[in-house]
Design a protein around this motif. Structure first.
Motif: not given
Length: 356
Positions: A7-17, A161-164
């Motif tokens: 789970c070295g996965m990614a954190a904090a990608v918000a969807l912004l249009v 990003r929620s874990t990376a």
């Protein structure tokens, strides 16, 4: 390799249009997408942990995932048919039954980290990376491709990003917003935004039901909670810190993670620290063993250790038999099933308030 590496996965990608000059849909940690934007419109731009951006002018056709976590998200989104390979393949029983057969057919490019040459020569046009942003594939596991090498091979590089990026956060994760942002981001990139919106809505519905049930719970009524990562080894306990997604799951379930204040996402702790915190509840964190019988055996082994180990047999949780038998993956690895784990933990520790 233990689940926290998976789970070295990614954190904090918000969807912004946004209406930026290029006309691209910006996927980053900022404002939410406006209503009615479920359908994907290209180009889509996603950012990594450091803010560098990658633009997609169309949905990727051939995807390689770094591990089973990224693969599972693509299966939830209905984009699993685009996956041509994975590292860290799912173990028996770890995938939801709906996806198990499809996941088993995905070619395994590496039993752990995919070798650099194999990844670059895979023919993929997207590498979905759930590992940490910096040097995650270096050291004993070999050198990671540079962004220049990814570009030369025609492979775009996307982080969950929620874990990376978790270790880089300025504060603890206390909700599933970053996981939901990852789902939306991946949906936008793969052209499955409508499905992503459905998944996020389902997660929010489950979490909101728990929040409503626990609305009258005072802070002093929240039990202290220790996630015992049995698979990490028993000589030295591994703490799930505040920036790890498990902290969000525990918090939403109406409990207090005893290691919420440690720096980073994971930390090697000591049994003396666990004893000093004397948790009210202990989750027996074991990896899915592939069957109900094998899982029971693993949970039994973890409980037996705590009941007989001199340092832990006198803990409040052990004496009261307050054990939570929920596996590691759905707690420490960011994904759609985190919302189910919130419900399950809340029901176990607050059975009078959360009835199912």
């Amino acid at each position: 390799m233990r689940s926290r590496v998976l789970c070295g996965m990614a954190a904090a990608v918000a969807l912004l249009v946004t209406g930026c000059g290029s006309g691209a849909k910006q996927v980053g940690a900022a404002a939410p997408a406006p209503a009615g934007s479920a359908a994907t419109a290209y180009p889509v731009t996603a950012s990594d942990c450091a803010g560098a951006t990658t633009t997609f002018t169309a949905a990727p056709k051939k995807i390689v995932t770094s591990n089973a976590a990224g693969l599972e998200l693509l299966l939830w989104l209905g984009a699993g048919d685009k996956v041509i390979g994975t590292g860290f393949p799912p173990g028996a029983g770890t995938m939801p039954s709906t996806f198990a057969d499809q996941a088993a057919k995905v070619p395994v490019l590496g039993q752990s980290v995919i070798p650099k040459e194999k990844l670059l020569g895979s023919g993929a046009d997207l590498y979905l990376d759930t590992f940490a942003d910096m040097g995650s594939m270096g050291g004993a596991m070999g050198a990671a491709p540079t962004e220049q090498e990814f570009a030369a091979a025609g492979i775009k590089h996307l982080y969950l990003r929620s874990t990376a990026c978790a270790a880089m956060l300025k504060g603890p994760q206390q909700d599933l917003s970053r996981v939901e942002e990852d789902v939306r981001t991946l949906g936008a990139v793969t052209g499955t935004s409508a499905r992503a919106a459905e998944l996020v809505a389902g997660m929010e519905q489950k979490v909101q039901a728990v929040r409503k049930a626990l609305a009258g719970l005072r802070a002093d009524q929240e039990p202290s909670y220790f996630f015992f990562d049995y698979d990490a080894g028993t000589k030295q306990p591994m703490a799930e810190c505040g920036r790890q997604i498990a902290n969000a799951v525990i918090t939403l379930a109406g409990a207090r993670n005893v290691f919420a204040d440690c720096d980073g996402d994971f930390k090697a702790a000591s049994w003396e620290e666990v004893v000093a915190k004397d948790p009210d509840w202990i989750q027996l964190g074991v990896r899915d063993q592939g069957s109900d019988a094998a899982n029971r055996k693993a949970f039994d082994a973890a409980e037996q250790f705590l009941r007989t180990f001199p340092a832990t047999k006198g803990l409040k949780a052990v004496q009261a038999g307050h054990f939570v038998r929920i596996g590691s993956e759905v707690t420490t690895i960011a994904g759609v099933r985190n919302a189910d784990t919130v419900q399950q933990i809340a029901h176990i520790i607050h059975p009078d308030l959360v009835t199912s």
